[in-house]
Design a protein around this motif. Structure first.
Motif, short mmCIF file in Angstrom:
data_model
loop_
_atom_site.label_atom_id
_atom_site.label_comp_id
_atom_site.label_asym_id
_atom_site.label_seq_id
_atom_site.Cartn_x
_atom_site.Cartn_y
_atom_site.Cartn_z
N GLY A 139 119.30 37.94 3.71
CA GLY A 139 120.03 38.75 2.59
C GLY A 139 118.71 39.91 2.34
N ALA A 140 117.64 39.60 2.32
CA ALA A 140 116.64 40.69 2.32
C ALA A 140 116.79 41.75 3.22
CB ALA A 140 115.04 39.95 2.12
N PHE A 141 116.92 41.52 4.21
CA PHE A 141 117.08 42.33 5.43
C PHE A 141 118.21 43.14 5.16
CE2 PHE A 141 118.30 43.91 9.47
CZ PHE A 141 117.38 44.34 9.80
N MET A 142 119.43 42.25 5.19
CA MET A 142 120.86 42.95 5.20
C MET A 142 121.29 43.67 3.87
SD MET A 142 122.62 40.05 7.53
CE MET A 142 124.47 40.85 7.38
N ARG A 178 120.87 47.46 3.17
CA ARG A 178 121.48 48.38 4.06
C ARG A 178 123.01 48.39 3.84
NH1 ARG A 178 119.31 47.76 10.27
NH2 ARG A 178 121.43 48.50 10.61
N ILE A 179 123.47 47.05 3.34
CA ILE A 179 125.09 47.16 3.02
C ILE A 179 125.05 47.87 1.68
CG2 ILE A 179 127.04 45.56 2.37
CD1 ILE A 179 125.56 43.23 3.95
N ASP A 180 124.38 47.81 0.97
CA ASP A 180 124.58 48.45 -0.41
C ASP A 180 124.39 49.92 -0.35
OD1 ASP A 180 124.83 45.91 -1.58
OD2 ASP A 180 122.72 45.73 -2.33
N ALA A 181 123.66 50.20 0.44
CA ALA A 181 123.40 51.85 0.76
C ALA A 181 124.52 52.40 1.37
CB ALA A 181 122.00 52.04 1.93
N VAL A 223 134.83 50.98 4.84
CA VAL A 223 134.84 51.18 6.11
C VAL A 223 133.10 51.31 6.45
CG1 VAL A 223 135.03 52.69 8.31
CG2 VAL A 223 136.86 52.24 6.65
N ALA A 224 132.42 52.20 5.56
CA ALA A 224 131.08 52.36 6.15
C ALA A 224 130.21 50.76 5.81
CB ALA A 224 130.52 53.27 5.01
N VAL A 235 128.06 44.75 10.02
CA VAL A 235 127.95 44.13 11.38
C VAL A 235 126.71 44.82 11.93
CG1 VAL A 235 129.10 44.92 13.56
CG2 VAL A 235 130.30 44.38 11.45
N GLU A 236 126.38 45.88 11.62
CA GLU A 236 125.31 46.54 12.32
C GLU A 236 124.00 45.90 11.78
OE1 GLU A 236 125.29 50.69 12.21
OE2 GLU A 236 127.01 50.95 13.58
N ALA A 237 123.98 45.97 10.47
CA ALA A 237 122.72 44.99 9.98
C ALA A 237 122.46 43.69 10.59
CB ALA A 237 122.85 45.05 8.70
N ASN A 238 123.44 43.07 10.61
CA ASN A 238 123.57 41.66 11.04
C ASN A 238 123.13 41.44 12.46
OD1 ASN A 238 124.08 38.88 11.05
ND2 ASN A 238 126.09 38.83 10.43
#
Lengths: 185, 185, 185, 185
Positions: free
Chosen positions: C56-59, C62-65, C70-71, C77-80
């Motif tokens: 979670g700390a990693f992903m 990036r998701i929140d950003a 769609v983004a 996906v990309e973060a994972n």
DNA sequence: AATGAATGAGACTTCATTCAT
DNA sequence: AATGAATGAAGTCTCATTCAT
């Protein structure tokens, strides 16, 4: 753990299953044996080591006390037979283990090599006659085991054991004696 | 059926299960073995008998040809070692059977009694010296087996076999020789 | 405790026994594990929680950003996939845990519900086209796991990971795109 | 033997012990299973083969009837989902087997390679757009499995199955569609 | 004479868990 | 917090034997 030795002595290598050993040891399952030993081989190897310590403590002093190749051969044979009177179960177990471990075991090969070497150095020293050291070692270690195993199966009086040991030693000493001339060493 | 002997020779007594024997015999099921033999003991006993016939055919003439107790002892030992060259598989199997049948087997006890009796009559005839016939019989039959088993495990040239046989016979003859005086019989 | 994660990553869920974990943790007995955790399920649940914090700390940042449904899908996906490059062992372990926990696990169901909800709100917002949100969520979360697991089994270069992530995100974005008209949100 | 499949379907790969299978098959012991199959792997491989025959008989005709790469992709997906209605137990079992066999299994790798190859040839033929065939194959086979597994866990009406199949196929077709221009093939 | 299936027992091993120390 | 021993269950596998066909 001593249970393993006892079971092998009583029931034989073949029947010495983990179940039997566990029952004899007062364990409720065979799991503990696998917990302490990596496998059956490991357990049996541990038994051999344990027994060898016990028997060595009895035999080694008597062998060391003997002077000369012939006397040492005699001491070994007689001590081994007398051992039956002291530790019949251990002897039974060890011989069964040796028999079934075959030539893989260090115990067998070690003793075989010991005898062979003893004969060879004895021959060089003039204590023994001319004969094939390897064949003699093979025959005599196995023959000794057979006599010991038979005695261990139904342990006789100490006096009778001593007599058997003397008889057997006589045979081996005579078989390996120098040809004609008198004493040596 | 000869398959049983072959399997024991190759894989050893312990691994000689009905499955293995059936597979080696080209049978698709172990049922047939149980059909022909009352049980495992029966099969093994039959194997012993079969092998003894084969080995007897090789050894007996040579033993019978020898004259006198000492010569017969020598003939027995040498014939037994030479036998390895002729029937290695049978020898391996028989020794494995003997080893694991222990003292229950007639084969062992028979040979043991034969040796003991031979020593006793030989002593009476002056061919042998003074020694415990039973101890000698025990030690020498087992010693012989050990030498033979070792030879059978990796069969040497016939000449080498003959040499080993002679060496072993020498040992036994010397061990049982009369005390001082020259020849006898 | 990190040991448990390491063992699952290396040996897999099936082989992750208390013994193995204890050995990896430098513990001499499994007793301590049972002492700290109520049972195996408890331990595994703790592992899942621990791993989820790390991932979670990693992903999450990036998701929140990412802005827009769609983004965000693409970012997830990309973060994972990129995560594999950062925490391969944790990823391996988590996926193995998810696979074997099946539908009982909150981790699986949580993510599934998250995706489904994301698709639904995205559809309402016109960011996604018409499709069964549940089916898409199921298929894409599992598909993502498969791609990630494969990558984690033999971690590629970061650039290659980024490419795979982009490719996968492309597929999912295209699959969920609105029918005809141009942009949305 | 069908029992094995049934047990895996009901209890899952992990719990599919020989005991459980034997009980389900009406056998009194696990010995028979070891008698028929070389080991657990052998049994499971046999199950996979058996199930693949059954599922192949259902799916293959529908796939073969489809013309063109896109139609075949759709046919495969829809047939696979519809299959749940016909053979739920087999589907459950196969997916569980696939999941736990991991990448060792031919079943998994075969299907993966099939999809990848199908995508590649379809791209060359202009039926599919530009994307990483391997990533798509990985994601879509696993995603398909997840959807199928979920459906198999609580089998819905045939109509609902058909709808799910169509939805999933839509997603995959859309994800792999050529960029801009109209139809192809 | 032979097959193939079944049985029941027993083998070794591993596992999660408990507990006294 | 940790150890080491013990438990009981379950797992896969092999064995000798039986039996209908």
């Amino acid at each position: 753990m001593r249970a393993a030795i006892a079971v092998i002595a009583e029931a034989g290598y073949l029947k010495a299953s983990f179940s039997r050993i566990a029952k004899h040891a007062g364990l409720s399952s065979t799991g503990m044996i696998s917990y302490h030993f990596a496998g059956k081989d490991d357990l049996l190897a541990a038994c051999v080591t344990e027994i060898e310590e016990i028997t060595g403590a009895f035999m080694q002093p008597r062998i060391d006390a003997a002077v000369g190749h012939v006397a040492q051969l005699r001491a070994y044979v007689e001590a081994n037979v007398d051992l039956v009177g002291e530790h019949p179960a251990e002897v039974r177990a060890l011989i069964d283990l040796i028999k079934n471990a075959g030539s893989r075991s260090d115990a067998v090969n070690g003793r075989l090599a010991l005898f062979e070497e003893h004969f060879r150095t004895g021959q060089a020293a003039g204590a023994f006659g001319t004969f094939d050291a390897r064949t003699a070692a093979l025959s005599f270690t196995s023959g000794l085991d057979a006599v010991v195993a038979t005695a261990a199966a139904d342990v006789p009086e100490p006096a009778e054991l001593a007599r058997i040991g003397r008889e057997l030693a006589d045979l081996y000493v005579r078989a390996t004696a120098p040809e004609s001339t008198g004493e040596s060493e």
